[in-house]
Motif scaffolding. Structure first.
Motif, PDB file in Angstrom:
ATOM      1  N   ILE A   1      74.177 -12.278  44.109  1.00  0.00           N
ATOM      2  CA  ILE A   1      75.478 -12.949  44.093  1.00  0.00           C
ATOM      3  C   ILE A   1      75.828 -13.289  42.650  1.00  0.00           C
ATOM      4  CG2 ILE A   1      76.837 -14.869  44.971  1.00  0.00           C
ATOM      5  CD1 ILE A   1      74.887 -15.051  47.299  1.00  0.00           C
ATOM      6  N   LYS A   2      77.021 -12.857  42.238  1.00  0.00           N
ATOM      7  CA  LYS A   2      77.467 -13.108  40.866  1.00  0.00           C
ATOM      8  C   LYS A   2      78.668 -14.033  40.871  1.00  0.00           C
ATOM      9  CE  LYS A   2      76.079  -8.573  39.226  1.00  0.00           C
ATOM     10  NZ  LYS A   2      76.602  -7.208  39.120  1.00  0.00           N
ATOM     11  N   LYS A   3      79.054 -14.451  39.681  1.00  0.00           N
ATOM     12  CA  LYS A   3      80.293 -15.226  39.472  1.00  0.00           C
ATOM     13  C   LYS A   3      80.364 -16.472  40.347  1.00  0.00           C
ATOM     14  CE  LYS A   3      83.308 -11.508  37.992  1.00  0.00           C
ATOM     15  NZ  LYS A   3      84.488 -10.731  38.337  1.00  0.00           N
TER      16      LYS A   3
ATOM     17  N   GLU B   1      84.894 -22.421  36.706  1.00  0.00           N
ATOM     18  CA  GLU B   1      85.180 -23.837  36.903  1.00  0.00           C
ATOM     19  C   GLU B   1      84.567 -24.674  35.791  1.00  0.00           C
ATOM     20  OE1 GLU B   1      84.414 -25.101  40.945  1.00  0.00           O
ATOM     21  OE2 GLU B   1      85.335 -23.245  41.637  1.00  0.00           O
ATOM     22  N   ASP B   2      85.037 -25.914  35.731  1.00  0.00           N
ATOM     23  CA  ASP B   2      84.523 -26.821  34.703  1.00  0.00           C
ATOM     24  C   ASP B   2      83.031 -27.048  34.861  1.00  0.00           C
ATOM     25  OD1 ASP B   2      87.058 -26.958  33.934  1.00  0.00           O
ATOM     26  OD2 ASP B   2      87.472 -28.983  34.641  1.00  0.00           O
ATOM     27  N   ASP B   3      82.617 -27.036  36.142  1.00  0.00           N
ATOM     28  CA  ASP B   3      81.216 -27.283  36.434  1.00  0.00           C
ATOM     29  C   ASP B   3      80.648 -26.009  37.063  1.00  0.00           C
ATOM     30  OD1 ASP B   3      78.837 -28.398  36.985  1.00  0.00           O
ATOM     31  OD2 ASP B   3      79.512 -29.636  38.654  1.00  0.00           O
ATOM     32  N   PRO B   4      80.266 -25.047  36.213  1.00  0.00           N
ATOM     33  CA  PRO B   4      79.924 -23.730  36.757  1.00  0.00           C
ATOM     34  C   PRO B   4      78.564 -23.685  37.443  1.00  0.00           C
ATOM     35  CG  PRO B   4      79.609 -23.741  34.391  1.00  0.00           C
ATOM     36  CD  PRO B   4      80.071 -25.109  34.759  1.00  0.00           C
TER      37      PRO B   4
ATOM     38  N   SER C   1      70.116 -17.412  37.414  1.00  0.00           N
ATOM     39  CA  SER C   1      70.330 -17.279  35.967  1.00  0.00           C
ATOM     40  C   SER C   1      70.433 -18.651  35.312  1.00  0.00           C
ATOM     41  CB  SER C   1      71.602 -16.481  35.702  1.00  0.00           C
ATOM     42  OG  SER C   1      72.712 -17.277  36.043  1.00  0.00           O
ATOM     43  N   GLU C   2      70.374 -18.672  34.002  1.00  0.00           N
ATOM     44  CA  GLU C   2      70.326 -19.940  33.276  1.00  0.00           C
ATOM     45  C   GLU C   2      71.546 -20.815  33.553  1.00  0.00           C
ATOM     46  OE1 GLU C   2      69.433 -21.195  28.707  1.00  0.00           O
ATOM     47  OE2 GLU C   2      68.857 -19.205  29.379  1.00  0.00           O
ATOM     48  N   THR C   3      72.708 -20.173  33.635  1.00  0.00           N
ATOM     49  CA  THR C   3      73.926 -20.940  33.892  1.00  0.00           C
ATOM     50  C   THR C   3      74.098 -21.261  35.378  1.00  0.00           C
ATOM     51  OG1 THR C   3      75.054 -18.836  34.001  1.00  0.00           O
ATOM     52  CG2 THR C   3      75.253 -20.075  31.954  1.00  0.00           C
ATOM     53  N   GLY C   4      73.309 -20.617  36.197  1.00  0.00           N
ATOM     54  CA  GLY C   4      73.426 -20.858  37.632  1.00  0.00           C
ATOM     55  C   GLY C   4      74.530 -20.057  38.288  1.00  0.00           C
TER      56      GLY C   4
END
Lengths: 164, 376
Positions: free
Chosen positions: B30-32, B37-40, B65-68
């Motif tokens: 699952i991507k994106k 959003e402000d709180d990704p 991933s690191e950013t979640g």
């Protein structure tokens, strides 16, 4: 049987329309006569009333007609196979073309607005199995409550069989 | 099972994808996830859900991933058994329980899960609704009543929770195909009015106002009142009402409302209004009709799809968007398409007022069998 019923009701509506148009034509004739006999006011009034009665008759069952045509449209088949397995509809638009940039460096992200209700399929909506009807019916109305009265054991079971 | 992975975007329908991945054994990417959003990235409740899947399975590979914003899930084998889970209070226990129920029949050991968190909130099906409507459906597919239960040890309203629920379910080698096309007539309405950390009178106020609407349709109405206090009442005040209409053929249609959470910014709920709203919701659900209600459509579709290689039929009301997406996902993971047809009204019932259009959901099961459970 349903189709034949619908056809009948349609024919009926067409007939009525013809009737009413015929009626108004005859009224026009009456009007010409009226102009000649200006002093007979009482008579004139009567005719005018009649004219309104006849001319506006097509308006009288507008609500019923609208309801009938609405029902017919509702019964128009939805192709569920296409609805479910057809082409994907809501592919999210990739980027906003408007330059929301601060000092040409940072892009300002817009706070997501939940205005549009129809995007339950959009990719980042809340994942929730519960269904919240968008246009709930007004259950305080008699007609609306009547629409489910035979769902209960107290209602009618078949056309001529009753719970009692 | 094929090894190629399925790719999706966004956090919507998150549970559907992970559940179906677990059952089919296929890897999902699952991507994106909230990438704009402000709180990704993934939220705490989704992380909590992933941890739940990790407890339920053995050998799963989960990479975030690191950013979640990206997730890779390579499912392992369903184990089940006894476990406890702290459900994140952002979503109610229902959010997690729905997924556990979907997986429960196919685990190696029977599930006995202790779940802690919010038992009742406004978004997800509450534990009461699941107990009263989803469990009867589950029992039909399992072919047994034994050992299927939800026990509410403590209630916990949103936002702080503090509730505790015990869910038990036996596992099966195969599910039964079901043909349930005659819902019958509604014979009684049952319900639960609950209140925690508020005046006990609140429950009766809800019951009276709900009855004022429903009594016009049916006289056999009984709404239990459940006022909890002390250690059983969780951390936040709240109240709510769950109503279930039961038909002569054993279909259950449910509706519910809960009070707005403290600090949510919504208007405070009034018990009378809440009771009336719930009753109207139930009428709406009765109008939609069918053998399962809108909340249980997707679970039912899943169990039909996973049944033996035999025809399953189910009469339902209008499809919800969630179910439509679920049917699409079932096609992605199991290559199974459902046949969905509007049901023509028989002539002798033409004059009856039985609500909205009904649909017949038909499929041939994929013959899914529980790999961990030996044939007895």
């Amino acid at each position: 049987t349903k189709k034949s019923k619908l056809k009948k009701s349609k024919d009926k509506i067409v007939n009525e329309e013809e009737d009413s148009s015929g009626g108004s034509q005859s009224d026009d004739d009456d009007d010409d006569d009226d102009d000649d006999e200006m002093n007979e006011e009482d008579n004139n009034d009567d005719i005018e009333e009649e004219e309104i009665g006849q001319g506006l008759r097509w308006k009288s069952d507008l609500v019923e007609k609208a309801a009938a045509s609405f029902k017919a449209r509702q019964k128009g088949k939805i192709n569920y196979r296409k609805l479910i397995y057809g082409e994907e509809l809501g592919v999210e638009e990739e980027e906003d073309k408007d330059g929301d940039e601060l000092g040409g460096l940072f892009k300002v992200l817009k706070q997501k607005s939940d205005q549009s209700k129809n995007d339950r399929f959009s990719i980042n909506k809340t994942d929730c199995s519960k269904y919240f009807p968008e246009n709930p019916q007004d259950w305080s109305l008699e007609e609306v409550t009547a629409s489910i009265k035979d769902c209960f054991i107290s209602g009618q079971w078949t056309k001529d069989k009753d719970a009692k | 099972m094929s090894t190629n992975s399925l790719n999706y975007e966004g956090c919507n329908f998150f549970r559907q994808r992970l559940i179906l991945a677990t059952l089919s054994g296929r890897t999902v990417k699952i991507k994106k996830i909230r990438s704009k959003e402000d709180d990704p990235g993934l939220k705490d409740f989704e992380a909590s859900f992933i941890r739940l899947l990790d407890t339920l399975t053995n050998g799963s590979k989960i990479v975030v991933s690191e950013t979640g914003t990206n997730l890779l899930y390579q499912p392992g084998i369903l184990i089940g058994g006894n476990f406890e889970h702290e459900c994140n209070p952002q979503r109610s226990i229902g959010y997690f329980l729905e997924a556990i129920i979907a997986l429960a029949p196919f685990t190696k050991k029977p599930i006995k899960a202790t779940l802690r968190g919010v038992t009742n909130d406004q978004i997800d099906p509450t534990v009461d609704l699941i107990r009263l409507t989803t469990l009867p459906t589950l029992k039909k597919f399992l072919g047994t009543d034994e050992g299927v239960d939800i026990k509410i040890n403590k209630r916990g309203a949103a936002p702080d929770g503090g509730g505790e629920v015990l869910f038990t379910c036996p596992c099966r080698q195969k599910l039964r195909p079901i043909q349930f096309i005659e819902p019958g007539k509604i014979k009684r309405i049952r319900g639960i009015a609950w209140a925690a950390r508020v005046s006990p009178a609140v429950t009766n106020r809800m019951v009276d106002s709900a009855r004022s609407i429903l009594n016009k349709f049916l006289t056999d109405i009984y709404i239990y009142t459940d006022h909890v206090k002390g250690s059983q009442s969780g951390k936040s005040p709240g109240f709510g009402l769950t109503l279930v209409a039961e038909t002569t053929n054993g279909a259950f249609l449910g509706a519910e409302r809960s009070s707005s959470a403290r600090g949510s910014g919504d208007q405070p709920s009034v018990p009378e209004d809440l009771g009336k709203e719930t009753a109207k919701n139930l009428l709406e659900e009765i109008y939609r009709g069918g053998c399962v209600d809108s909340t249980n459509q997707s679970t039912t579709a899943l169990f039909m799809a996973l049944g033996q290689q035999d025809v399953s039929k189910m009469l339902i009301g209008e499809l919800t968007p969630y179910t439509i997406q679920f049917l699409r996902h079932i096609q992605d993971f199991f290559q199974l398409m459902f046949k969905v047809d509007p049901v023509p009204v028989p002539e002798e019932e033409e004059e009856l007022n039985t609500g909205g259009e009904k649909l017949l959901l038909t499929c041939v099961g994929v013959g899914y069998s529980n790999v961990s459970k030996a044939i007895l």
